[in-house]
Design an enzyme around this catalytic site. Structure first.
Site, PDB file in Angstrom:
ATOM      1  N   GLU A 232      -8.363   8.268  -0.920  1.00 21.82           N
ATOM      2  CA  GLU A 232      -8.579   8.296   0.534  1.00 21.82           C
ATOM      3  C   GLU A 232      -9.379   9.511   1.008  1.00 21.82           C
ATOM      4  OE1 GLU A 232      -5.678   7.621  -0.948  1.00 21.82           O
ATOM      5  OE2 GLU A 232      -5.135   5.605  -0.275  1.00 21.82           O
TER       6      GLU A 232
ATOM      7  N   HIS B 173       7.303  -1.600  -0.669  1.00 24.11           N
ATOM      8  CA  HIS B 173       5.889  -1.993  -0.616  1.00 24.11           C
ATOM      9  C   HIS B 173       5.681  -3.176  -1.547  1.00 24.11           C
ATOM     10  CE1 HIS B 173       1.502  -1.657  -1.004  1.00 24.11           C
ATOM     11  NE2 HIS B 173       1.500  -0.838   0.037  1.00 24.11           N
TER      12      HIS B 173
ATOM     13  N   ASP C  54      -9.175   5.473   6.103  1.00 19.12           N
ATOM     14  CA  ASP C  54      -9.667   5.928   4.805  1.00 19.12           C
ATOM     15  C   ASP C  54      -9.384   4.972   3.656  1.00 19.12           C
ATOM     16  OD1 ASP C  54      -6.933   6.094   4.605  1.00 19.12           O
ATOM     17  OD2 ASP C  54      -6.858   8.270   4.830  1.00 19.12           O
TER      18      ASP C  54
ATOM     19  N   HIS D 245       4.441   4.549  -1.638  1.00 17.96           N
ATOM     20  CA  HIS D 245       3.380   3.681  -2.181  1.00 17.96           C
ATOM     21  C   HIS D 245       2.178   4.428  -2.743  1.00 17.96           C
ATOM     22  CE1 HIS D 245       0.255   4.144   0.944  1.00 17.96           C
ATOM     23  NE2 HIS D 245       1.238   4.289   1.783  1.00 17.96           N
TER      24      HIS D 245
ATOM     25  N   GLU E 202      -9.883   7.571  13.752  1.00 18.33           N
ATOM     26  CA  GLU E 202      -9.092   8.494  12.921  1.00 18.33           C
ATOM     27  C   GLU E 202     -10.025   9.295  12.003  1.00 18.33           C
ATOM     28  OE1 GLU E 202      -4.901   7.387  11.408  1.00 18.33           O
ATOM     29  OE2 GLU E 202      -6.021   7.735   9.568  1.00 18.33           O
TER      30      GLU E 202
ATOM     31  N   ARG F 140      -0.922   5.984  -4.375  1.00 12.14           N
ATOM     32  CA  ARG F 140      -1.526   5.766  -5.686  1.00 12.14           C
ATOM     33  C   ARG F 140      -1.357   6.972  -6.621  1.00 12.14           C
ATOM     34  NH1 ARG F 140      -5.626   1.709  -7.098  1.00 12.14           N
ATOM     35  NH2 ARG F 140      -5.161   0.674  -5.151  1.00 12.14           N
TER      36      ARG F 140
HETATM   37  C1  UD1 Z   1      -3.762   0.592   0.339  1.00 12.36           C
HETATM   38  C2  UD1 Z   1      -4.751   1.734   0.655  1.00 12.36           C
HETATM   39  C3  UD1 Z   1      -4.000   2.995   1.064  1.00 12.36           C
HETATM   40  C4  UD1 Z   1      -2.997   2.693   2.182  1.00 12.36           C
HETATM   41  C5  UD1 Z   1      -2.089   1.543   1.759  1.00 12.36           C
HETATM   42  C6  UD1 Z   1      -1.171   1.187   2.894  1.00 12.36           C
HETATM   43  C7  UD1 Z   1      -6.842   1.853  -0.638  1.00 12.36           C
HETATM   44  C8  UD1 Z   1      -7.503   2.366  -1.845  1.00 12.36           C
HETATM   45  N1  UD1 Z   1      -5.517   2.080  -0.528  1.00 12.36           N
HETATM   46  O1  UD1 Z   1      -3.039   0.966  -0.832  1.00 12.36           O
HETATM   47  O2  UD1 Z   1      -4.930   3.963   1.530  1.00 12.36           O
HETATM   48  O3  UD1 Z   1      -2.232   3.857   2.408  1.00 12.36           O
HETATM   49  O4  UD1 Z   1      -2.896   0.398   1.441  1.00 12.36           O
HETATM   50  O5  UD1 Z   1      -0.077   0.440   2.444  1.00 12.36           O
HETATM   51  O6  UD1 Z   1      -7.474   1.247   0.187  1.00 12.36           O
HETATM   52  N2  UD1 Z   1       0.160  -6.387  -2.201  1.00 12.36           N
HETATM   53  C9  UD1 Z   1       0.651  -7.639  -1.914  1.00 12.36           C
HETATM   54  N3  UD1 Z   1       0.735  -8.028  -0.586  1.00 12.36           N
HETATM   55  C10 UD1 Z   1       0.351  -7.225   0.435  1.00 12.36           C
HETATM   56  C11 UD1 Z   1      -0.142  -5.937   0.127  1.00 12.36           C
HETATM   57  C12 UD1 Z   1      -0.238  -5.538  -1.198  1.00 12.36           C
HETATM   58  O7  UD1 Z   1       1.022  -8.397  -2.785  1.00 12.36           O
HETATM   59  O8  UD1 Z   1       0.444  -7.632   1.607  1.00 12.36           O
HETATM   60  C13 UD1 Z   1       0.075  -5.952  -3.622  1.00 12.36           C
HETATM   61  C14 UD1 Z   1      -1.045  -6.654  -4.406  1.00 12.36           C
HETATM   62  O9  UD1 Z   1      -0.585  -6.892  -5.701  1.00 12.36           O
HETATM   63  C15 UD1 Z   1      -2.148  -5.603  -4.413  1.00 12.36           C
HETATM   64  C16 UD1 Z   1      -1.325  -4.324  -4.502  1.00 12.36           C
HETATM   65  O10 UD1 Z   1      -0.185  -4.555  -3.679  1.00 12.36           O
HETATM   66  O11 UD1 Z   1      -3.052  -5.765  -5.490  1.00 12.36           O
HETATM   67  C17 UD1 Z   1      -2.037  -3.061  -4.102  1.00 12.36           C
HETATM   68  O12 UD1 Z   1      -2.678  -3.173  -2.834  1.00 12.36           O
HETATM   69  P1  UD1 Z   1      -3.942  -2.191  -2.505  1.00 12.36           P
HETATM   70  O13 UD1 Z   1      -4.432  -2.486  -1.126  1.00 12.36           O
HETATM   71  O14 UD1 Z   1      -4.939  -2.243  -3.613  1.00 12.36           O
HETATM   72  O15 UD1 Z   1      -3.321  -0.756  -2.572  1.00 12.36           O
HETATM   73  P2  UD1 Z   1      -2.199  -0.033  -1.727  1.00 12.36           P
HETATM   74  O16 UD1 Z   1      -1.476   0.834  -2.667  1.00 12.36           O
HETATM   75  O17 UD1 Z   1      -1.472  -1.022  -0.902  1.00 12.36           O
HETATM   76  N1  UDP Z   2       5.517   0.182   8.281  1.00  3.95           N
HETATM   77  C1  UDP Z   2       5.946  -1.111   8.588  1.00  3.95           C
HETATM   78  N2  UDP Z   2       6.873  -1.710   7.772  1.00  3.95           N
HETATM   79  C2  UDP Z   2       7.366  -1.115   6.661  1.00  3.95           C
HETATM   80  C3  UDP Z   2       6.908   0.186   6.332  1.00  3.95           C
HETATM   81  C4  UDP Z   2       5.978   0.797   7.161  1.00  3.95           C
HETATM   82  O1  UDP Z   2       5.534  -1.687   9.604  1.00  3.95           O
HETATM   83  O2  UDP Z   2       8.204  -1.715   5.976  1.00  3.95           O
HETATM   84  C5  UDP Z   2       4.515   0.831   9.154  1.00  3.95           C
HETATM   85  C6  UDP Z   2       4.770   2.260   9.573  1.00  3.95           C
HETATM   86  O3  UDP Z   2       5.502   2.327  10.765  1.00  3.95           O
HETATM   87  C7  UDP Z   2       3.358   2.819   9.743  1.00  3.95           C
HETATM   88  C8  UDP Z   2       2.544   2.035   8.737  1.00  3.95           C
HETATM   89  O4  UDP Z   2       3.316   0.897   8.401  1.00  3.95           O
HETATM   90  O5  UDP Z   2       2.816   2.552  11.031  1.00  3.95           O
HETATM   91  C9  UDP Z   2       2.266   2.878   7.527  1.00  3.95           C
HETATM   92  O6  UDP Z   2       1.740   2.072   6.497  1.00  3.95           O
HETATM   93  P1  UDP Z   2       1.713   2.541   4.993  1.00  3.95           P
HETATM   94  O7  UDP Z   2       2.786   3.529   4.738  1.00  3.95           O
HETATM   95  O8  UDP Z   2       1.670   1.296   4.176  1.00  3.95           O
HETATM   96  O9  UDP Z   2       0.268   3.217   4.869  1.00  3.95           O
HETATM   97  P2  UDP Z   2      -0.304   4.686   5.184  1.00  3.95           P
HETATM   98  O10 UDP Z   2       0.006   5.018   6.597  1.00  3.95           O
HETATM   99  O11 UDP Z   2       0.291   5.622   4.195  1.00  3.95           O
HETATM  100  O12 UDP Z   2      -1.772   4.525   4.951  1.00  3.95           O
END
Ligand code: UD1
Ligand code: UDP
Length: 372
Positions: free
Chosen positions: A133, A243, A97, A210, A119, A212
């Site tokens: 999501e 995160h 999602d 994490h 999923e 939103r």
């Molecule tokens: C995204 C997904 C959320 C998922 C989450 C898992 C959407 C709208 N949200 O949210 O559904 O649960 O990922 O973690 O698709 N960033 C880094 N390095 C990384 C990852 C993130 O620097 O490897 C930082 C960047 O500044 C980026 C910010 O995190 O702009 C947010 O990342 P984004 O993918 O937009 O949103 P998440 O909150 O991670």
């Molecule tokens: N996870 C990971 N390292 C971390 C935190 C989480 O590998 O430091 C794994 C966790 O086991 C799970 C997945 O990341 O499989 C969940 O990701 P996240 O919480 O970012 O996203 P969501 O599942 O809420 O979309």
């Protein structure tokens, strides 16, 4: 002729959940696998690909700091379209999602390429939470040709929305496949503080956050609750793999500075995180994936949300929804740390999301779709 299956993914949880499927497709004589990462996440995505030995065929490399939902969506559609034209996949697989997932599904749909949704059928019932999501997964349902539901509950959600029964298969969740192939490996921690902690035998409270919809005041409250827990239970160690999102870090971390029994780390590579879940006494999280994994490990999870699209884990007794109120988080954690009976009742090991064979079921469902 083999069917050419393109898997498109962009964030950490998608990478973990598609890895077993990509591996199964790579080994199958019936399929050719093409992988595309959008790079919605960067370091957190690359960590997973590295662990599972996946080298993507294409990388859109879209991530920017402070990216908006609209930017992610637009960049994915624009970047993916020429790749779809060039690769001409028989079907496109998307997972879950995220913005990557729904944008990729739409890009494929616009080119009349069948979309396979991994999923499928999770519903919280509230379009605002989780945001965005819940909307993303509903949009993908409208355009998918094959819906792979992890449980009977998610299948029932799809049927209630009018999805044709013949287009649904119940497969289990591939996160359990990923977990079961990873968790027993006792992968060493990169951060020496964690290796010391694991050896110390101390009780560990593992925390991830994490979401939103929790950004801002709610997440600051989480930080305050953690600080109170750390001070009230000096024998406990709180481990928080933070995160990468700066919005999350700015809300939570300032309140934890200078507290001895709080260890803040970079995101842990999946193998290390699985080991840390196993080593922990209790988990508090707003993560979807963690809610699915913890029942398999028999680890109680207090979920910092008001609703969930994953009621199976709540019914199994391993997960309790506690919201983000500081007082409530402090109270619920304190109770589980001091009441052995309450703790035991939440730490039964069950598998509502499958037994580690979801990737095989996914492959079988794909074979049926293409008449193999
Ligand atoms: C995204 C997904 C959320 C998922 C989450 C898992 C959407 C709208 N949200 O949210 O559904 O649960 O990922 O973690 O698709 N960033 C880094 N390095 C990384 C990852 C993130 O620097 O490897 C930082 C960047 O500044 C980026 C910010 O995190 O702009 C947010 O990342 P984004 O993918 O937009 O949103 P998440 O909150 O991670
Ligand atoms: N996870 C990971 N390292 C971390 C935190 C989480 O590998 O430091 C794994 C966790 O086991 C799970 C997945 O990341 O499989 C969940 O990701 P996240 O919480 O970012 O996203 P969501 O599942 O809420 O979309």
């Amino acid at each position: 002729m083999t069917a050419r299956i393109m898997t498109v993914y962009g964030t950490r949880p998608e990478a973990i959940k598609v890895a077993p499927v990509i591996k199964a497709l790579e080994q199958s004589p019936d399929f050719e696998s093409v992988t595309v990462v959008t790079g919605q996440h960067r370091e957190m995505l690359d960590q997973v690909n590295e662990l599972f030995g996946i080298v993507p065929d294409h990388d859109l490399d879209i991530m920017s700091h402070g990216q908006t939902l609209a930017q992610i969506f637009a960049r994915v559609i624009e970047g993916l379209d020429p790749i779809l034209e060039k690769e001409k996949p028989t079907a496109v697989v998307v997972q879950g999602d995220t913005s990557t997932s729904t944008a990729a599904a739409l890009a494929a749909f616009y080119r009349q390429i069948p979309v396979v949704h991994l999923e499928a059928g999770l519903r919280s019932g509230n379009i605002q939470s989780p945001f965005p999501e819940e909307a993303n997964r509903k949009i993908t349902t409208q355009i998918a040709a094959l819906h792979l539901a992890p449980t009977e509950t998610s299948r029932a959600n799809l049927l209630a929305e009018g999805v044709d029964d013949t287009a649904i298969a119940v497969t289990g969740n591939t996160v359990i496949d990923a977990l079961l192939t990873t968790v027993g490996k006792e992968i060493p921690f990169t951060d020496p503080r964690l290796e010391q902690l694991a050896a110390s035998g101390r009780r560990i409270l593992l925390v991830t956050t994490h979401r939103r919809e929790n950004w801002g005041g709610a997440m600051e409250g989480v930080g305050r609750a953690l600080a109170r827990i750390a001070r009230a239970f000096p024998d406990l160690e709180i481990v928080l793999p933070a995160h990468r999102n700066p919005v999350v870090r700015d809300a939570v971390l300032p309140q934890l500075e200078g507290i001895d029994n709080v260890t803040v780390t970079e995101p842990l590579a999946y193998g290390e995180f699985a080991r840390m879940m196993s080593a922990s006494t209790l988990i508090i999280s707003d993560s979807g994936g963690v809610q699915e994994e913890a029942p398999s490990l028999g680890k109680p999870v207090l979920v910092m949300r008001d609703n969930t699209e994953r009621p199976e884990a709540v019914e199994a007794g391993t997960v309790t929804l506690i919201g983000t109120n500081e007082e409530r988080i402090f109270g619920e954690v304190s109770r589980l740390l001091t009441d052995a009976i309450a703790y035991r009742s939440m730490s039964e090991s069950t598998n509502p999301y499958g037994d580690g064979t979801a990737a095989r079921s996914t492959e079988a469902a794909l074979a049926r779709l293409f008449g193999r």
